[in-house]
Design an enzyme around this catalytic site. Sequence first.
Site, PDB file in Angstrom:
ATOM      1  N   CYS A  58       1.198  -1.227  -0.029  1.00  0.00           N
ATOM      2  CA  CYS A  58      -0.001  -0.095  -0.023  1.00  0.00           C
ATOM      3  C   CYS A  58       1.308   1.669  -0.246  1.00  0.00           C
ATOM      4  O   CYS A  58       2.195   0.968  -0.027  1.00  0.00           O
ATOM      5  CB  CYS A  58      -0.955   0.013   1.014  1.00  0.00           C
ATOM      6  SG  CYS A  58       0.002   0.449   3.039  1.00  0.00           S
ATOM      7  N   ARG A 109      -3.095  -0.487   5.430  1.00  0.00           N
ATOM      8  CA  ARG A 109      -3.382  -1.715   4.641  1.00  0.00           C
ATOM      9  C   ARG A 109      -2.834  -3.422   4.418  1.00  0.00           C
ATOM     10  O   ARG A 109      -3.106  -4.401   4.851  1.00  0.00           O
ATOM     11  CB  ARG A 109      -4.687  -1.084   3.317  1.00  0.00           C
ATOM     12  CG  ARG A 109      -5.468  -0.298   3.744  1.00  0.00           C
ATOM     13  CD  ARG A 109      -6.111   0.447   2.286  1.00  0.00           C
ATOM     14  NE  ARG A 109      -4.601   1.003   2.026  1.00  0.00           N
ATOM     15  CZ  ARG A 109      -4.825   1.968   0.721  1.00  0.00           C
ATOM     16  NH1 ARG A 109      -5.830   1.518  -0.430  1.00  0.00           N
ATOM     17  NH2 ARG A 109      -3.768   2.801   0.108  1.00  0.00           N
ATOM     18  N   ASP A 167      -8.426   3.394   1.918  1.00  0.00           N
ATOM     19  CA  ASP A 167      -7.476   3.742   2.895  1.00  0.00           C
ATOM     20  C   ASP A 167      -8.210   4.204   4.290  1.00  0.00           C
ATOM     21  O   ASP A 167      -8.054   5.456   4.230  1.00  0.00           O
ATOM     22  CB  ASP A 167      -6.540   4.887   1.531  1.00  0.00           C
ATOM     23  CG  ASP A 167      -5.407   4.532   2.771  1.00  0.00           C
ATOM     24  OD1 ASP A 167      -5.236   4.264   4.571  1.00  0.00           O
ATOM     25  OD2 ASP A 167      -4.227   5.764   2.543  1.00  0.00           O
TER      26      ASP A 167
END
Length: 169
Positions: free
Chosen positions: A28, A34, A140
Site C-alpha cells: 500500500c 492496509r 485507505d
Amino acid sequence: NGVKSRFYKDLSRFERIYKSMIKVLFICHGNICRSTMSESVMTHLIKQKHMEDLFEVSSAATSREEIGNPPHYGTVNKLRQVGIPVVPHRAVQMTKADYDYLIGMDSANICNMNRITGGDPDGKIYKLLSFAGSGRDIADPWYTGNFDETYADVVEGCEALLAHLTQKN
C-alpha cells in the site's frame, strides 16, 4: 566434521524449502495500514490451515514517508479486536525483490508498483480484491478512518487469495 556436515545438510534443506515457498508481498502507500493488516490477516489464515511452511508473507510501501514506523494504531486495534496477532513490522519501501505475488490495495498502488518494478512482464502484480472477483479498491483508512470496512475487504481478499494459491499449487 559431523557437526559441520549436518549444518550444511540442514542449510541445503532450508534453501530447498525457502525456494519452494510461495512469496507474497502486500503493498500500500505507506505500509502502516492496509498492507500490514493484510500481512497479519494472511499470516493468521495460513497458520490456521497449518501451511506456514508453504508461504512467505510480507508487506511494503510504494512511498518513503512512513519508513521505519510501526503499524497504525487503528490497524493494531482492529486486529486485536478480532483476535488476530499483529505481525511485528516496521514500514519498508518495496523493491524489485523476488516475489511470486505483488499484491496492491488500490489502483494508485498498482501504478506505483509498475513504476518501481519497471512494469510487470512476469504477471506478478495484482489488486487484492481481484482474487475475490472484484475490481474495487480497498479504501485507505488513513483517510476514511473506517478500519472496520478495510478489515472486511482485507479478509475477503486474503481468503480469496489463499484459496487461489492453494488450488493452483
